[in-house]
Design an enzyme around this catalytic site. Structure first.
Site, PDB file in Angstrom:
ATOM      1  CE  LYS A  46      -0.988  -0.005   4.918  1.00 28.98           C
ATOM      2  NZ  LYS A  46       0.023   1.119   5.467  1.00 28.98           N
ATOM      3  CB  THR A  47       4.117   2.070   1.747  1.00 29.28           C
ATOM      4  OG1 THR A  47       3.872   1.487   2.964  1.00 29.28           O
ATOM      5  CG2 THR A  47       4.685   3.357   1.832  1.00 29.28           C
ATOM      6  CD  GLU A 236      -1.304   2.093   8.832  1.00 29.01           C
ATOM      7  OE1 GLU A 236      -2.428   1.250   9.021  1.00 29.01           O
ATOM      8  OE2 GLU A 236      -0.160   1.574   8.765  1.00 29.01           O
ATOM      9  CD  GLN A 266      -2.495  -4.235   8.793  1.00 28.71           C
ATOM     10  OE1 GLN A 266      -1.250  -3.934   9.159  1.00 28.71           O
ATOM     11  NE2 GLN A 266      -2.688  -4.322   7.572  1.00 28.71           N
ATOM     12  NE  ARG A 623       3.210  -6.080  11.034  1.00 27.70           N
ATOM     13  CZ  ARG A 623       2.782  -5.284  10.056  1.00 27.70           C
ATOM     14  NH1 ARG A 623       3.211  -4.443   9.408  1.00 27.70           N
ATOM     15  NH2 ARG A 623       1.552  -5.688   9.442  1.00 27.70           N
TER      16      ARG A 623
END
Length: 763
Positions: A46-47, A236, A266, A623
DNA sequence: TTGAATCGCGACTCT
DNA sequence: CGCGATTCAA
């Protein structure tokens, strides 16, 4: 930039922007106008999409200054900035990419004066400042502070829900049960709100809510920003609270070019008011919204992803989603049931050593995660013994250390003389013979006259009116005021790092640590060390923002977090909470302390709170890229007592076929028959004087610092040095503790550096 | 006023 | 157990 490059620019762009993106990612990057919701699962890039989309906006002729991107951490913001910079060059600098809090601070520094109550040089109070101020309000109201310990939390929550003191008071009238308590909280809130204004200070929540208020009450200001930021993206988005949500809504109201990215699975910031519904209801807010789902995960192996999915599917309140990966199967998740928290730390240390020595893993490819900060201590102690370099992210933030906060308070007072909190913190640090009784008298006098304390002491007319001040104390206060005023006079002339050095010197703070008996104390050395790091961080800041003022630096200091500062230079294992790990990824992850009563945390009493715990666990698992270890201790020490613990329910929610289970009990050598015996042996071996275990650890830490320290070096002209940032240089001149160094890099040239502070080594 | 000694209570996550 | 707050003597 030449014309030639200019003409090639757009083709170049196309390649750079879309290279390696999958179809839904391309679709998202191409969708530039109107509301857009990108539902992006963990590790789905997504970044990258956000970054490429901004680059694409620029490629389509949108001005950099018209773009606003809100990220979750400053680190993410910087990373995004530099990636966009690489794609399209320097013009990207004009985009605003920052966190909510930094964005608001910037807006407020410009426009807060429309409210008429604050001035631009306001101070930002951190959590502990505001906690102290609230406590002061409680005692001043004649209430018992012990009964109101979680008022800071209540106020923070109300603020993030945009309920001010007046509204809260009104609300409190309707409360039937426990109305007394709520009424008193309302009083505290009211006083606190007033004191913040008196101090010309804002707490963290104010940054958001005051900005929202300005946008709401002053449409002309709001419109200025609407017209400026015609393209908005929010990362986010599932973690936004009401205040942030409204803020965004105001900003996007005119052009509705708003792109939000997030993943309801998340959402882990419910405790500070984050509301998943903001993302779930995006379509309702913007009926014409386009929705794109990113479901391919590029981060984790199939095994790790299956484990994560197995856990999260136990949540009921959850949108349908199917995260998948093309990555290899990978190893099973290894679950190690350890005997105690101590042996857990020992296991992790051993395993890390093994990975590093036998499997060529680098320390910085490893993260140790836990639910609560308190768990880090055990690992720290163990890692020091085992010589494992580590970095604790979070917990005691660097800027939370006493000595740093002291110096910051000096700087704040220079900026904002109305800041009584900072004044009271440092007026007697170092000792100036001004004790609490005199300070109370001063405070009372100032309050009764509606003056800032500093106004009183910097004005003889007022100062001599304060009742019962001895001439000695009065004199000391005048000297203090003169010192602050003279520093204040130079604050716009000196660069920020020099300013800080001046404060350290003039205030006598530094000499109080380096001279006399203090100097021999164990922690004085590390304090001086921290102060020197503080000066270097100011130097870094000055380099990054050559135009930056002291105000800007204080902004930066107030809003920076440890996550923002994970450095890549030294290879170290990262230790942090799951919350701090959000947005990060590591080849190897140790997820520790997976026990009932710890993770899930016992405070999760409701179903939705338990679901949030599960999401935290989901974030933790996702992660990991290749290797995931999960550990639990059968016995854990808490408040000095040991408790038997049970394995977390989340471990059992991982599909069996994804999990390889080991139990430490069966592989212990004969010395370790029982847990308590094991601990006795452990104590003897590593802490001969185990009544003073903490001191032993401090000593070890100090030793490490000392070995790296550059103290007592006999500097001579002609010595060669290497500076952390500026590279090689030659010492031209030595004067006491100041070196004149000529750097090989002609752009740096000659610099005067203090040996104590400069990040230099002799070579 | 200050420094040392003792007491008492507490910890979930973060900007 | 460890820290911060409080208390007490000098």
């Amino acid at each position: 930039m030449t014309n030639f490059e200019e003409t090639n620019l757009s083709e170049n762009f196309q390649e750079k922007i879309f290279d390696g993106l999958n179809p839904p990612q391309v679709e998202a990057v191409k969708c530039l106008e109107g509301p857009l919701l990108i539902v992006a699962g963990a590790g789905s890039g997504k970044t990258r999409v956000l970054t490429c989309r901004i680059a694409n906006l620029l490629a389509h002729g949108v001005e950099p200054r018209e773009i606003l991107a809100i990220t979750f951490t400053n680190k993410a913001a910087n990373e995004m900035k530099s990636r966009i910079g690489k794609m399209i060059g320097d013009t990207a600098r004009a985009t605003w990419i920052s966190t909510f809090h930094s964005f608001c601070a910037r807006v407020l520094r410009k426009d807060i004066e429309v409210l008429g109550t604050y001035t631009k040089n306001f101070t930002i109070y951190d959590a502990s400042d505001s906690k102290n101020l609230i406590k002061e309000c409680i005692t001043d109201l004649g209430l018992d502070a012990d009964r109101f310990t979680h008022v800071p939390k209540i106020i923070s929550r109300e603020k993030s829900n945009l309920v001010n003191a007046a509204q809260y008071t009104e609300k409190s009238l309707e409360v039937k049960e426990g109305g007394d308590y709520v009424t008193q909280v309302a009083k505290i809130y009211t006083v606190y709100e007033k004191r913040l204004v008196d101090n010309n200070a804002l707490d963290f929540d104010d940054l958001i809510s005051v900005t929202e208020r300005i946008f709401r009450e002053h449409p002309e200001v709001c419109e200025k920003y609407q017209d400026r930021f015609r393209y908005i993206s929010i990362d986010e988005y599932q973690d936004t609270n009401l205040a942030q949500y409204r803020l965004v809504k105001h900003l996007a109201a005119k052009y509705k070019n708003i792109c939000v990215v997030g993943d309801a699975d998340q959402s882990i910031y419910g405790f500070r008011g984050a509301d998943m519904r903001n993302i779930l209801n995006f379509e309702k807010d913007y009926p014409q919204a386009k929705i794109i789902r990113l479901e391919q995960n590029y981060r984790s192996t199939k095994m790790i992803l299956a484990a994560a999915n197995g856990v999260i599917t136990n949540n009921v309140m959850r949108p349908e989603k199917n995260l998948w990966t093309e990555k290899e199967q990978g190893k099973q998740v290894r679950f190690i049931h350890c005997v105690s928290d101590k042996t857990e730390a020992a296991f992790v240390a051993r395993e890390i050593k093994k990975l590093v020595t036998q499997e060529n893993v680098r320390y910085d490819e490893i993260a140790v995660l836990f639910r609560t900060n308190a768990q880090s201590r055990e690992f720290e102690e163990r890692f020091i013994q085992a010589d494992i370099p580590y970095l604790v992210v979070g917990s005691l933030k660097f800027y939370d250390r006493k000595e740093i906060k002291d110096i910051v308070s000096y700087l704040r007072l220079l900026m904002n003389p109305r800041d009584n909190v900072s004044f009271l913190r440092i007026v007697n640090v170092p000792r100036r013979g001004v004790g609490p009784i005199n300070l109370t008298r001063l405070t009372e006098f100032a309050t009764s006259r509606n003056l800032a304390i500093f106004d009183v002491i910097s004005n003889d007319e007022f100062l001599f009116q304060v009742p019962q001040l001895s001439p000695k104390v009065t004199q000391k206060l005048r000297e203090f005021a003169a010192m602050i005023l003279s520093l204040s006079a130079s604050k716009d002339k000196l660069p920020v790092p020099a300013m800080i050095e001046a404060v350290l010197k003039e205030s006598g703070y530094l000499s109080s640590l380096t001279e006399g008996e203090e100097a021999t104390k164990l922690d004085s050395a590390s304090r001086v060390d921290n102060l020197s790091s503080f000066v270097s961080s100011a130097q870094d800041f000055a380099e990054m923002e050559p135009e930056g003022t002291l105000e800007d630096f204080l902004n930066h200091v107030a809003l920076i977090t440890d996550v923002d500062e994970i450095e890549e230079e030294n290879s170290r294992v990262s230790l942090m909470t799951v919350h701090a790990a959000k947005g990060l990824e590591y080849p190897t992850v140790f997820l520790t302390g997976m026990e009932e009563g710890l993770f899930p945390h016992p405070s999760a009493a409701t179903v939705s709170a338990m679901e949030e715990e599960r999401r935290i666990c989901y974030v933790a698992i996702t992660r990991a890229e290749e290797n995931l270890y999960i550990t639990a201790a059968g016995e854990r020490r808490n408040f000095g007592k040991s408790y038997a613990t049970e394995v977390s329910r989340f471990v059992y929610e991982i599909p069996r076929e994804c999990l390889a289970t080991f139990s430490e009990r069966h592989s212990l050598n004969s010395n370790f028959r029982t847990a308590s015996n094991a601990e006795a042996i452990h104590e003897q071996k590593y802490y001969p004087d185990h009544r003073n275990r903490r001191a032993a650890v401090e000593k070890m830490k100090a030793k490490i610092i000392m070995s790296a320290a550059k103290e007592k070096i006999d500097w001579q002209p002609g010595n060669q040095v290497r500076h952390k940032k500026w590279g090689l240089g030659t010492v031209m001149d030595v004067q006491n503790d100041t070196l004149k160094i000529l750097f090989a890099n002609p752009e740096i040239g000659e610099k005067n550096l203090k040996t104590k502070f400069a990040p230099i080594e002799k070579i």
